[in-house]
Design an enzyme around this catalytic site. Sequence first.
Site, PDB file in Angstrom:
ATOM      1  CB  CYS A 114      -0.944  -0.010   1.198  1.00 33.82           C
ATOM      2  SG  CYS A 114      -1.987   1.446   1.248  1.00 33.82           S
ATOM      3  CB  CYS A 133      -0.849   2.596   3.973  1.00 36.21           C
ATOM      4  SG  CYS A 133      -2.264   1.894   3.150  1.00 36.21           S
ATOM      5  CG  ASP A 134       2.906   1.127   4.486  1.00 41.36           C
ATOM      6  OD1 ASP A 134       2.436   1.602   5.541  1.00 41.36           O
ATOM      7  OD2 ASP A 134       2.677  -0.023   4.090  1.00 41.36           O
TER       8      ASP A 134
END
Length: 305
Positions: free
Chosen positions: A131, A134-135
């Site tokens: 992701c 997200c990261d």
Amino acid sequence: MTDMLIIGAGPAGLTAAVYGQRAGLRVKVLKGPFGLGQLVQTNELENFPGFVEPLSGFELMDKMEKQAARLGAEILDDTVESVDTSKRPFAVRTSGGVFEAKTVIVATGSHARWLGVEGEKEYRGRGVSACATCDGFFFRGKDVVVVGGGNTAFEDALFLAKICRSVTLVHRRGEFRAAQKSVDIAKADPKIKMKLFCVAEKIEGDVLGVTGITLRNVLDNTVETVPCHGVFVAVGGVPQTDFLKNSGVELLAGGQVKINEKCATNIPGLYAAGDCADPNFRQAVIAAGSGAKAAVEAINHINLN
Ligand code: NAP
């Protein structure tokens, strides 16, 4: 007793909830471990009809949840463990207890597929991610690799190129599944390099995390290690249908629920919609449309039984 029990709260599940509530049914939506679904990880969405300007996947899903809740759908966090299809009403066992339902709509979506190479599991959360939204922030100013040639891989590469020092897109072929527009933008981005006809063999690392990825060129079998701090895996999805094993619900070879053109499964009263039943499109608008279809059929089923 619930009239319509919806398993999953992505675009398919929440659209089905809107239709069910508007038909006067008692609707429950079980969100499960994946909350509002994979779409919340999409940074920018510009192909969902009705929004003139791009919006984030989270914004869209937040609106869908609020819309379903406003109409009266009960949205719960429970995770489904099994569905007993031998009983009427259906008995759906969850982390919080057993629900009885006249109809069930499975809309559990899919999750990221992994490469299955050495080092991938070991460094997950320490440089390996599925992701970028997200990261990606953890890798600002660093060198990263994205594996895949679909829309997700290109969206990830374009997103990461804004915050990372360099992005290397690794793909096993010379052609892409991604939209041409994204491919053209990525090719023109000086921060994005491409390694085509290459497959990952191993993710390298040390005590601090990922240090590189070893690639094999499938044309000449040469091997090289590309130094990097992060590896983003974007090689498609796997349908979340494990809980249906032994339920009597027929699945396709890829694990998707087998449905007909009306979203009906082989079990009368049980329907499926969205990515968990779609081996082809995996688009938010198509998931939403199939959720509506499944709900209409479930409403008809209740009226006729
Ligand atoms: P996808 O379209 O299935 O693409 C997966 C990519 O990973 C393909 O390029 C595939 O290569 C490659 N791949 C698969 N297994 C691999 C392996 N073991 N090793 C190396 N490479 C591997 O998946 P996706 O990009 O996640 O997209 C899923 C669906 O969501 C698609 O329908 C896509 O259009 C849609 N989507 C749409 C948007 C948007 O419209 N904005 C954004 C994201 C996703 P091959 O090509 O060689 O098979």
